[in-house]
Design a protein around this motif. Structure first.
Motif, short mmCIF file in Angstrom:
data_model
loop_
_atom_site.label_atom_id
_atom_site.label_comp_id
_atom_site.label_asym_id
_atom_site.label_seq_id
_atom_site.Cartn_x
_atom_site.Cartn_y
_atom_site.Cartn_z
N ASN A 509 0.82 -1.22 0.00
CA ASN A 509 0.00 0.00 0.00
C ASN A 509 0.86 1.27 0.00
O ASN A 509 0.58 2.22 0.73
N ARG A 511 2.02 4.77 -0.77
CA ARG A 511 1.26 5.97 -1.14
C ARG A 511 2.12 6.96 -1.91
O ARG A 511 1.66 7.55 -2.89
N ASP A 554 -0.20 4.14 2.88
CA ASP A 554 -1.46 4.88 2.93
C ASP A 554 -1.97 5.14 4.34
O ASP A 554 -3.03 5.72 4.52
#
Length: 643
Positions: A509, A511, A554
């Motif tokens: 994840n 970001r 994230d």
């Protein structure tokens, strides 16, 4: 603070701290008891004014011994150096590590910058502040980056007291060869709460827990030793390493071990080549500055060497204060003799006989290691009046910074060494013409200098074959944030961002990735094929900077991250020029207003941010103001931060 001396009187302890640095005063004009001779003539004059550069070490001496700088102590230091009190006050208040107001003898600095913020620095601060305070003899300060990003969150405890024996005599410096870990001169030598005398001590705690930080603040001499520098180098033991090959495999305290691992081979070749030959090798190798500017090192050395004005000076910039940067710290702690040798070569090539190593005040372990290395080099004829019996004289003096990001700019660094506020100078003249003390000066950072050693040992052509034609040699990258194996990585120029993050074990994840630190820019997860070269990152619309790579998943709130960057630049602006002094404040204010807003509600402030950012970039005196908008701009344009 007036231009005149005040009525405050220094205590005996404050006098002792200054006299230990400057020697006892010779006349009442310097603070001694008045004699008949003092009534007939004044002493000092030009000789005293020429010691203005000892102002910063004098402030350190007072701060280290007492914990803060009183008006009486500042007056006494000013008398000794013939410095107007108002000017000295301006210098003392410029640096974050000094205080001109009473405070406890122990200060606990807790890092709240980018890597530590994402690792729970706010919770750490809250827990420590709830249990410690002035009533416990401790002041807790929220600090910018401490250069320990691979072990976030981090804390640094500094306790004022009488000095201990020199660091190079301290057995603690034997750290990574099986002995106890070194933290700073004086750690472990004091009696603290158990005895009558309080010694100066520091303790680094990273990763920090509330309990560990409190232990470091209350009894720094009992704090656990720092981990070995090798733990910051996940590639330790890799035979393909060039710059990091000795870290974790060679005792950093042993000169004999360094020489057995190839140390001082480069200096002997330098003497064989001569100054012009060394500069030619560095030029042919294509070495450029590793601090972010990427200026050709050979051209800088040649321009300095060609100056007819003498003396020439060499300055090593070891004040890496960019959030996310810690490579120079790892080099100095894990391979200090390499830097000493590289500085000697650079000085020989440019005709300098004196070098200054400007070291971050937040790096106590590096201070201990380098102090020890310099003492050993002098004792073995590798520094001094006759280096290696070649008839060349050169020596190095360490000057400690005191918490000012702006002093990473070369001319601000010169002002700091000279005893003035660390404010950048206008150019021209350039440092190669008029630098430190108004003389020709070559300034390089730690990584740049250490690259000179493989250039001379393997040859310019072999070195240039590493990397790409435009970006030659190996490069160090400081990887931190949302990765499994944070640390310093060595890769040849041309490796991609994705390859580096794969080595570091990037988490799921992803970001965004911040390249170049707070002064750099963000890139998206779909841009990991960017080649890590100066030209490659420039073509991608970002910057390589000093080699900072910070990954964020994230779970990290991007608006809070941008606000922390803006707070950093507002706090670190020296205030000399209006665009930066006002612009960094306006940038922070706008980001505060839109922290929780998006779309049309944020449009007006985003437009204001762009206008302020352009003004800072186009008209600020130095790189701080010119780059303060970069990260915010890239987050808006590439990441859609406020859409």
């Amino acid at each position: 603070m007036d231009l005149r001396f005040g009525d405050g009187k220094p205590t005996d302890e404050e006098r002792a701290a200054v006299d230990a640095l400057l020697g006892p005063p010779e006349s009442s004009w310097e603070g001694a008891d008045r004699s008949d001779a003092d009534l007939r003539w004044a002493r000092g004059g030009r000789e005293a004014r020429d010691r203005r550069d000892l102002l910063l070490p004098g402030l350190h001496a007072l701060n280290d011994r007492i914990g803060w700088i009183s008006e009486g102590a500042l007056d006494y230091l000013c008398r000794r150096l013939t410095v107007p009190p108002a000017e000295a006050y301006g210098v003392a208040t410029f640096y974050a590590m000094f205080s001109v107001r009473p405070r406890p003898a122990t200060v606990l600095h807790v890092c709240t910058d980018l890597a530590c913020a994402t690792a729970g620095a706010s919770e750490l601060c809250a827990a420590v502040e709830a249990r410690l305070g002035p009533e416990n003899g401790v002041k807790v300060e929220r600090s910018p980056c401490l250069g320990l990003c691979e072990r976030a969150p981090a804390a640094l405890a500094i306790r004022a007291g009488t000095p201990a024996r020199p660091a190079f005599e301290d057995e603690a410096v034997q750290a990574d060869s099986g002995g106890p870990g070194a933290a700073a001169p004086g750690v472990g030598n004091g009696k603290g709460r158990r005895g009558r005398e309080t010694r100066y001590a520091t303790a680094v705690t990273a990763p920090a827990t509330p309990e560990a930080a409190i232990t470091a603040a209350t009894t720094p001499e009992d704090a656990p030793p720092e981990p070995a520098p090798a733990l910051a180098v996940p590639q330790t033991g890799d035979p393909t390493l060039t710059l990091l090959k000795r870290i974790g495999t060679t005792d950093p305290a042993s000169l004999d071990a360094y020489r057995a691992a190839g140390g001082y081979t480069a200096l002997r070749r330098a003497f064989a080549l001569g100054p012009a030959g060394v500069i030619r090798e560095v030029t042919d190798a294509g070495l450029v500055g590793r601090g972010g500017a990427a200026f050709p090192t050979g051209r800088k050395w040649q321009a300095t060497a060609a100056q007819p004005d003498h003396p020439h000076y060499l300055v090593c910039n070891a004040d890496e204060s960019e959030p996310g940067t810690f490579k120079d710290r790892v080099l100095m702690e894990g391979d200090p003799y390499a830097l000493v040798e590289a500085m000697t070569i650079a000085a020989y090539a440019t005709g300098a006989h004196r070098g200054y190593l400007y070291l971050r005040g937040e790096y106590p372990r590096a201070l201990a290691r380098l102090t020890h290395a310099l003492a050993q080099a002098r004792a073995r004829g590798l520094l001094g009046d006759d280096v290696l019996g070649q008839g060349y004289a050169f020596d190095i003096e360490i000057r400690r910074g005191a918490g000012a990001y702006i002093c990473g700019e070369e001319t601000a660094l010169f002002n700091s060494i000279e005893g003035y506020r660390g404010e950048p100078r206008s150019k021209p003249p350039f440092p190669v013409e008029k630098g430190l003390f108004g003389k020709p000066t070559v300034e390089n950072n730690v990584e740049t200098l250490v690259n000179v050693l493989p250039i001379l040992t393997m040859g310019a052509q072999a070195y240039a074959a590493i990397g790409t034609p435009a970006s030659t040699g190996p490069k160090l990258f400081c990887v931190s944030g949302s990765v499994r194996r944070p640390g310093v990585y060595e890769l040849p120029f041309g490796a991609t961002l994705g390859e580096l993050l794969t080595l570091a074990g990037v988490r799921d994840n992803l970001r965004a990735v911040l390249l170049g630190g707070a002064a750099g820019g963000f890139v998206r997860p779909d841009e990991l094929d960017i080649p890590l070269t100066f030209e490659g990152t420039r073509e991608a619309g970002t910057t390589l900077g000093s080699g900072v790579v910070m990954a964020f998943d994230d779970t990290v709130p991007l608006p809070r991250l941008l606000l922390r960057i803006a707070e950093f630049f507002r706090d670190e602006s020296c205030g000399q020029c209006v665009p930066c002094r006002v612009g960094t404040v306006r940038q922070e204010e706008a980001l505060h207003r839109i922290a929780d807003r998006t779309g049309a509600a944020a449009a007006g402030d985003v437009a204001l941010l762009r206008e302020v950012g352009r003004a800072m970039r186009d008209s600020s005196i130095c790189g701080l103001g010119q780059t303060a908008w970069n990260a915010v701009e890239s987050a808006i344009d590439r990441l859609g931060a406020y859409e």
